[in-house]
Design an enzyme around this catalytic site. Structure first.
Site, mmCIF file in Angstrom:
data_model
loop_
_atom_site.group_PDB
_atom_site.id
_atom_site.type_symbol
_atom_site.label_atom_id
_atom_site.label_comp_id
_atom_site.label_asym_id
_atom_site.label_seq_id
_atom_site.Cartn_x
_atom_site.Cartn_y
_atom_site.Cartn_z
ATOM 1 N N ASP A 1 0.902 -1.346 -0.163
ATOM 2 C CA ASP A 1 0.229 -0.285 0.275
ATOM 3 C C ASP A 1 1.088 1.379 0.096
ATOM 4 O O ASP A 1 1.890 1.088 0.634
ATOM 5 C CB ASP A 1 -0.747 0.538 1.130
ATOM 6 C CG ASP A 1 -2.156 0.830 0.764
ATOM 7 O OD1 ASP A 1 -2.785 0.866 0.474
ATOM 8 O OD2 ASP A 1 -1.651 2.990 1.648
ATOM 9 N N ILE A 2 0.498 1.978 -1.014
ATOM 10 C CA ILE A 2 1.721 3.323 -0.712
ATOM 11 C C ILE A 2 1.121 4.175 0.710
ATOM 12 O O ILE A 2 2.047 5.046 0.089
ATOM 13 C CB ILE A 2 0.530 4.124 -2.335
ATOM 14 C CG1 ILE A 2 1.727 5.411 -2.817
ATOM 15 C CG2 ILE A 2 -0.742 5.298 -1.994
ATOM 16 C CD1 ILE A 2 1.389 5.592 -3.823
ATOM 17 N N ASN B 1 -13.409 -3.098 2.629
ATOM 18 C CA ASN B 1 -13.786 -2.506 2.623
ATOM 19 C C ASN B 1 -14.728 -2.147 1.896
ATOM 20 O O ASN B 1 -14.321 -1.925 0.219
ATOM 21 C CB ASN B 1 -12.832 -0.037 2.401
ATOM 22 C CG ASN B 1 -11.939 -0.238 4.165
ATOM 23 O OD1 ASN B 1 -12.766 -0.377 5.036
ATOM 24 N ND2 ASN B 1 -10.636 -0.135 3.750
ATOM 25 N N GLY C 1 -15.070 3.256 3.919
ATOM 26 C CA GLY C 1 -14.144 4.470 3.278
ATOM 27 C C GLY C 1 -13.501 3.937 2.071
ATOM 28 O O GLY C 1 -12.206 4.160 1.492
ATOM 29 N N GLN C 2 -14.095 3.073 1.388
ATOM 30 C CA GLN C 2 -13.488 2.645 -0.148
ATOM 31 C C GLN C 2 -13.197 3.567 -0.429
ATOM 32 O O GLN C 2 -13.959 3.919 -1.620
ATOM 33 C CB GLN C 2 -14.403 1.201 -0.389
ATOM 34 C CG GLN C 2 -13.968 0.681 -1.425
ATOM 35 C CD GLN C 2 -15.019 -0.128 -2.496
ATOM 36 O OE1 GLN C 2 -16.035 -0.261 -2.100
ATOM 37 N NE2 GLN C 2 -14.710 -0.846 -3.221
ATOM 38 N N HIS D 1 -10.331 -5.288 -2.916
ATOM 39 C CA HIS D 1 -8.786 -5.462 -2.951
ATOM 40 C C HIS D 1 -9.257 -6.341 -0.995
ATOM 41 O O HIS D 1 -10.027 -5.608 -0.657
ATOM 42 C CB HIS D 1 -7.777 -4.600 -3.037
ATOM 43 C CG HIS D 1 -8.918 -3.297 -2.798
ATOM 44 N ND1 HIS D 1 -9.568 -2.392 -3.069
ATOM 45 C CD2 HIS D 1 -8.170 -2.645 -1.342
ATOM 46 C CE1 HIS D 1 -9.989 -1.435 -2.945
ATOM 47 N NE2 HIS D 1 -9.231 -1.664 -1.123
ATOM 48 N N LEU D 2 -8.349 -6.685 -0.646
ATOM 49 C CA LEU D 2 -8.199 -7.010 0.810
ATOM 50 C C LEU D 2 -6.892 -6.100 1.110
ATOM 51 O O LEU D 2 -6.126 -6.749 0.175
ATOM 52 C CB LEU D 2 -8.265 -8.286 0.726
ATOM 53 C CG LEU D 2 -8.523 -9.578 2.442
ATOM 54 C CD1 LEU D 2 -9.407 -10.827 2.202
ATOM 55 C CD2 LEU D 2 -6.396 -9.253 2.328
ATOM 56 N N HIS D 3 -6.692 -5.933 2.427
ATOM 57 C CA HIS D 3 -5.452 -5.100 3.013
ATOM 58 C C HIS D 3 -4.880 -5.995 3.937
ATOM 59 O O HIS D 3 -6.055 -7.019 4.714
ATOM 60 C CB HIS D 3 -6.626 -3.431 3.923
ATOM 61 C CG HIS D 3 -7.031 -2.685 3.233
ATOM 62 N ND1 HIS D 3 -6.235 -1.847 2.986
ATOM 63 C CD2 HIS D 3 -8.251 -2.658 2.533
ATOM 64 C CE1 HIS D 3 -7.592 -0.920 2.151
ATOM 65 N NE2 HIS D 3 -7.807 -2.313 1.966
HETATM 66 P P1 AMP Z 1 -9.767 1.255 0.017
HETATM 67 O O1 AMP Z 1 -10.506 2.097 1.204
HETATM 68 O O2 AMP Z 1 -10.278 -0.519 0.931
HETATM 69 O O3 AMP Z 1 -10.166 1.870 -1.349
HETATM 70 O O4 AMP Z 1 -8.124 1.286 -0.133
HETATM 71 C C1 AMP Z 1 -7.243 1.643 -0.956
HETATM 72 C C2 AMP Z 1 -6.520 2.007 -0.524
HETATM 73 O O5 AMP Z 1 -5.163 1.408 -1.917
HETATM 74 C C3 AMP Z 1 -6.061 3.189 0.412
HETATM 75 O O6 AMP Z 1 -4.741 1.976 1.682
HETATM 76 C C4 AMP Z 1 -4.232 3.559 -0.788
HETATM 77 O O7 AMP Z 1 -3.036 3.755 -0.274
HETATM 78 C C5 AMP Z 1 -4.119 2.243 -1.662
HETATM 79 N N1 AMP Z 1 -3.212 2.752 -2.597
HETATM 80 C C6 AMP Z 1 -3.899 3.960 -3.785
HETATM 81 N N2 AMP Z 1 -3.415 4.617 -4.610
HETATM 82 C C7 AMP Z 1 -2.123 2.968 -4.956
HETATM 83 C C8 AMP Z 1 -0.580 3.076 -5.321
HETATM 84 N N3 AMP Z 1 -1.034 3.599 -6.251
HETATM 85 N N4 AMP Z 1 -0.550 1.546 -5.259
HETATM 86 C C9 AMP Z 1 -0.229 1.246 -3.975
HETATM 87 N N5 AMP Z 1 -1.734 1.847 -2.940
HETATM 88 C C10 AMP Z 1 -2.532 2.605 -3.837
#
Ligand code: AMP
Length: 115
Positions: A31-32, A88, A94-95, A101-103
């Site tokens: 995650d960035i 999410n 907060g998606q 995607h799964l964190h």
């Molecule tokens: P969500 O809130 O579950 O939709 O999570 C989206 C996640 O994607 C967030 O934790 C962001 O930090 C992550 N994210 C957004 N852009 C990028 C990227 N270019 N590379 C890696 N992670 C990212």
């Protein structure tokens, strides 16, 4: 054809990411904006916008997603001390990215319940 999602662009290498795992069905990358010392996203290559959009035809994919996430967590050295999976769904959760995607979160003690 609809616009590619951000995560499809990462999977296809159009946008750089720190990939830690890939197979025919899934891709995992860091995650960035990490919320824990280890924070990886595992993404099915098939675009399902939200977990609530999944249907019975996705049942096996979702099972394999959990197993692949376990494999990635073990590969990252999280298995012994533990880790958390988060999905999410929609606005209240907060998606941000409409591509399922799964964190995978770990590397420190995680608080519960979430804020
Ligand atoms: P969500 O809130 O579950 O939709 O999570 C989206 C996640 O994607 C967030 O934790 C962001 O930090 C992550 N994210 C957004 N852009 C990028 C990227 N270019 N590379 C890696 N992670 C990212």
């Amino acid at each position: 054809m609809s616009e590619k999602t951000l995560f499809t662009k990462i999977i296809e290498g159009e946008i750089p990411a720190d990939k830690v795992y890939e197979d025919d069905e899934f891709c995992a990358f860091r995650d960035i904006n990490p919320a824990a010392p280890c924070h990886v996203l595992i993404v099915p290559k098939k675009v399902i916008p939200k977990i609530s959009d999944a249907d019975a035809s996705d049942a096996e994919l979702l099972g394999r997603l959990l197993l692949a996430a376990n494999k990635v967590a073990a590969q990252l050295g999280l298995a012994e001390e533990g880790y958390r999976f988060v999905i999410n769904c929609g606005e209240n959760a907060g998606q941000e990215v409409m591509h399922l995607h799964l964190h995978i979160l770990g590397g420190r003690r995680l608080s519960w319940p979430p804020g």
